[in-house]
Design a protein around this motif. Structure first.
Motif, PDB file in Angstrom:
ATOM      1  N   GLN A  69      31.255  43.978  42.087  1.00  0.00           N
ATOM      2  CA  GLN A  69      32.702  43.902  42.079  1.00  0.00           C
ATOM      3  C   GLN A  69      33.287  45.144  42.739  1.00  0.00           C
ATOM      4  OE1 GLN A  69      33.821  42.633  37.976  1.00  0.00           O
ATOM      5  NE2 GLN A  69      34.018  40.752  39.144  1.00  0.00           N
ATOM      6  N   SER A  70      34.571  45.079  42.952  1.00  0.00           N
ATOM      7  CA  SER A  70      35.254  46.214  43.540  1.00  0.00           C
ATOM      8  C   SER A  70      35.024  47.444  42.676  1.00  0.00           C
ATOM      9  CB  SER A  70      36.737  45.877  43.606  1.00  0.00           C
ATOM     10  OG  SER A  70      37.460  47.020  43.909  1.00  0.00           O
ATOM     11  N   MET A 114      31.970  40.251  45.102  1.00  0.00           N
ATOM     12  CA  MET A 114      31.791  39.289  44.013  1.00  0.00           C
ATOM     13  C   MET A 114      33.093  38.517  43.918  1.00  0.00           C
ATOM     14  SD  MET A 114      29.133  39.364  41.813  1.00  0.00           S
ATOM     15  CE  MET A 114      27.903  40.404  41.069  1.00  0.00           C
ATOM     16  N   VAL A 115      33.015  37.243  43.710  1.00  0.00           N
ATOM     17  CA  VAL A 115      34.236  36.473  43.479  1.00  0.00           C
ATOM     18  C   VAL A 115      34.142  35.787  42.129  1.00  0.00           C
ATOM     19  CG1 VAL A 115      34.820  36.071  45.876  1.00  0.00           C
ATOM     20  CG2 VAL A 115      33.252  34.533  44.727  1.00  0.00           C
ATOM     21  N   ALA A 116      35.287  35.429  41.612  1.00  0.00           N
ATOM     22  CA  ALA A 116      35.290  34.752  40.330  1.00  0.00           C
ATOM     23  C   ALA A 116      34.701  33.361  40.500  1.00  0.00           C
ATOM     24  CB  ALA A 116      36.716  34.667  39.812  1.00  0.00           C
ATOM     25  N   LYS A 121      44.495  38.914  33.253  1.00  0.00           N
ATOM     26  CA  LYS A 121      43.242  38.253  33.563  1.00  0.00           C
ATOM     27  C   LYS A 121      42.463  38.094  32.266  1.00  0.00           C
ATOM     28  CE  LYS A 121      39.161  39.024  36.399  1.00  0.00           C
ATOM     29  NZ  LYS A 121      38.395  40.095  37.011  1.00  0.00           N
ATOM     30  N   ASP A 166      40.148  38.717  42.859  1.00  0.00           N
ATOM     31  CA  ASP A 166      38.962  39.553  43.013  1.00  0.00           C
ATOM     32  C   ASP A 166      38.651  39.894  44.460  1.00  0.00           C
ATOM     33  OD1 ASP A 166      38.527  39.802  40.381  1.00  0.00           O
ATOM     34  OD2 ASP A 166      36.848  38.406  40.242  1.00  0.00           O
ATOM     35  N   SER A 173      40.649  42.671  45.791  1.00  0.00           N
ATOM     36  CA  SER A 173      40.359  43.995  45.250  1.00  0.00           C
ATOM     37  C   SER A 173      39.353  44.752  46.103  1.00  0.00           C
ATOM     38  CB  SER A 173      39.849  43.874  43.810  1.00  0.00           C
ATOM     39  OG  SER A 173      38.593  43.247  43.803  1.00  0.00           O
ATOM     40  N   ILE A 201      46.100  52.959  40.261  1.00  0.00           N
ATOM     41  CA  ILE A 201      46.811  52.117  39.299  1.00  0.00           C
ATOM     42  C   ILE A 201      47.763  52.987  38.479  1.00  0.00           C
ATOM     43  CG2 ILE A 201      46.558  50.595  37.309  1.00  0.00           C
ATOM     44  CD1 ILE A 201      43.889  49.725  38.468  1.00  0.00           C
TER      45      ILE A 201
END
Lengths: 284, 364
Positions: free
Chosen positions: A79-80, A228-230, B278, B292, B295, B303
């Motif tokens: 993920q980010s 990564m994506v949901a 989320k 996502d 991001s 943030i």
């Protein structure tokens, strides 16, 4: 025939495939399909020239049996802000510091940070690079070459150029590029992928083929990063099913928010069992 | 060496072969004009090809992993390091904030700033549009700003106020120079600060896509722009987009374009983003909007959040800096350090403001 004495001569079929004069053993590449290899030759080639390039991160090196293998395509997904770029920068500096070869870094998200690399190199123990600090920094950093790439056509252009340069330089016996890093490949592929049109997918597969060809013919280790994506429920690597078959090794990285301990999981590996997990700290 | 091995673009190579240039010898015999005509390309391009061909003839067997020879336009990390170290950062107005950002907002990078409504995103955006214009002799970048407003929250009166605040801080820190440098004084007017902000008002996502495509041309004509602020990148894409997969594709395409602009024109791109909830691990959490995939598409991510009554900024993502958080405040003058720590840090803020150039000015 020069190679006759060395048992390895069985590697070439006699007859329709003309054996080039002796030197093909030194050049270890299977150029132009003139010569088919048998399993023994392959094994010899693998043990002699397919090195593991250490990433310098112990957890990852342990998972991958020593590091990023030459001739193979390794994918990092996460993920980010999970540490993908850090692994890339670390591997680049480590490979350069050990003088295993040059590193080509293709940067798509302006995240190649020379100051970060300088800090990583400064943190190396003296035993790794036996040079005074200022000299070794220059030495290490000049062997990392970076190029920004902002769309898929740029990428094709750069990879073709790289292929040409590698082809012409193999004969010089210089210190060659041994590691190609693309951070991140999914940023380039995301805008063209999906939708009604199959063109994006076919470009993605051409990139995949090109990368694997480069890896194989020029003994490069290729490291790419993926998003990564949901998915349905848990996040999953982007780029879909057809890309899934491309990398030889697929590694997922995650990191709890605010901590500097990363967790790496092997999702796919050609040699070793997958599903193993290791934790490793990101160097400060 | 053959034509096929020349390090030129694939299209040029194809044209060469199609036009019957099969060997280097044939190529080197041609003149640029003839080559340009045969290949129907620009003379300049033809000259480039010939240069490459001549170079290839010469360099046969010469050692060369000199960086430029492998790939055109590539740079080694050592050169990039010195380039990076000479670069100035854009002051955010708050020393603590500058600290966690490694000196301020970096040029050649895309920085995303997100937070709940009312936390001060737009304030920070305006502050950056003003601070980027601090003249070089006062330690700033002396650049101009592009402000792309999608929400209509850019208030000119407030910008004027922040510009005044910025100028009064500069004058407070450089008490000696404003009476001697009259020309500088001329520029230190809120009016001139406002005049150097290029403002685009965007009313739909189509316009947003269009303006980002147009930026390239605009920046070519305005080379002194050092920052592009999009306030916010989210608004229209949250409103009227149904096809989420298409939205992801469009946005990732836009982000690549902005990356390219940031690099090519040596400017900072700041994208303001909204928040969304989320559902993860059994609870609802606040994250930045757009999903996502988005991001991944910024170099840095900051943030903004409330911690009790204090505003905090949290550096969530950066390739070169550790995760960290710092308090800041929004005052009449704009974004500043929090009041409680104001006294001790005032000097630091001004120290950062001054950069490397204050010493010669102080000699007078």
């Amino acid at each position: 025939m020069a190679a006759a004495g060395s048992g390895g001569s069985a590697g070439c079929f006699p007859g329709p495939y003309p054996t080039p004069s002796g030197e093909e053993k030194n050049q270890d590449e299977r150029q132009g399909g003139q010569c088919l290899l048998n399993g023994m030759d392959l094994l010899k080639d693998v043990t002699e020239s397919k090195r593991f390039l250490p990433t310098g991160l112990q957890g990852i090196d342990a998972l991958l049996g020593g590091g990023l293998r030459q001739g193979q395509l390794t994918e990092l997904t996460g993920q980010s802000s999970s540490g993908k770029t850090q692994v890339c920068l670390c591997s680049a500096s480590h490979v350069a510091a050990r003088q295993l070869g040059h590193v080509m870094y293709l940067d798509t998200s302006n995240s190649f940070s020379p100051s970060r690399i300088a800090r990583i190199v400064d943190g190396f123990p003296f035993s790794l690079v036996k040079l005074p600090k200022n000299v070794r920094l220059e030495r290490v950093m000049t062997s990392i070459v970076c190029k920004s790439v902002f769309d898929i056509f740029d990428l094709f252009e750069v990879l073709h150029q790289l292929e040409l340069s590698l082809k012409n330089k193999v004969k010089c016996g210089n210190s060659n590029i041994c590691l190609l890093i693309i951070d991140s490949i999914s940023a380039l592929l995301a805008p063209i992928n999906g939708g009604k049109y199959p063109r994006g997918r076919s470009m993605m597969m051409s990139v995949a083929m090109l990368l694997k060809k480069l890896a194989d013919e020029h003994n490069l280790s290729v490291l790419v990063t993926n998003h990564m994506v949901a998915g349905n429920g848990a996040p999953k690597p982007a780029l879909g099913e057809s890309w899934k078959t491309v990398p030889h090794v697929r590694l997922a990285i995650s990191r709890a928010r605010g901590s500097n301990i990363c967790t790496a999981t092997v999702l796919k590996h050609t040699l070793l069992a997958s599903g193993r997990v290791m934790k490793f700290p990101v160097p400060s | 060496m053959e034509i096929a091995d020349l390090p030129i673009s694939t299209s040029h190579r194809a044209k060469l072969l199609a036009a019957g240039y099969s060997s280097l010898a044939a190529l080197s015999a041609a003149s640029p004009t003839r080559l340009a005509r045969d290949l129907s390309i620009e003379i300049q391009e033809a000259e480039d090809i010939l240069k490459v061909a001549v170079g290839a003839n010469k360099s046969k067997g010469v050692d060369g992993l000199s960086t430029s020879s492998v790939i055109k336009g590539a740079q080694n990390a050592w050169d990039m390091l010195s380039d990076e170290q000479s670069r100035k950062h854009i002051n955010t107005g708050s020393a603590d904030l500058n600290n966690i950002l490694g000196g301020g907002i970096h040029c050649k990078e895309v920085t995303e700033i997100g937070g709940v409504p009312g936390i001060g995103k737009t304030q920070l955006g305006i502050q950056l549009a003003i601070n980027v214009q601090i003249p070089v002799e006062y330690g700033g970048l002396g650049g101009k700003a592009v402000y792309i407003d999608t929400e209509g929250s850019f208030m000119a009166e407030r910008v004027y106020q922040i510009a005044e605040g910025c100028i009064s801080d500069i004058l407070e820190y450089f008490p000696y120079c404003h009476d001697k440098a009259l020309s500088g004084q001329e520029r230190l007017k809120p009016e001139s600060f406002l005049a150097d902000i290029y403002y685009f008002r965007i009313c739909s996502y189509t316009e947003q896509i269009a303006v980002i495509n147009y930026l390239e041309k605009f920046l070519q004509e305005h080379k002194d722009v050092r920052i592009v602020i999009i306030d916010s990148v989210t608004f229209h894409f949250r409103q009227d987009f149904d096809d989420m997969a298409l939205r992801t594709r469009v946005l990732s395409g836009l982000s690549l374009k902005l990356m390219k602009l940031a690099k090519a024109y040596n400017l900072a791109v700041v994208l303001l983003n909204q928040v969304t909830t989320k559902f993860t691990e059994g609870s609802f959490q606040l994250t930045l909007a757009l999903g996502d995939s988005w991001s991944h598409s910024c170099t840095n991510r900051l943030i903004l959040y409330w911690n009790g009554n204090e505003r905090y900024a949290y550096l969530d993502k950066s390739p070169s800096l550790p995760v960290a958080s710092a308090p800041y405040a929004v005052t009449v003058k704009g974004v500043r350090d929090t009041v409680s720590s104001n006294n001790s840090k005032r000097v630091r803020f001004l120290g950062m403001l001054s950069g490397a150039n204050w010493a010669p000015i102080f000699e007078h």
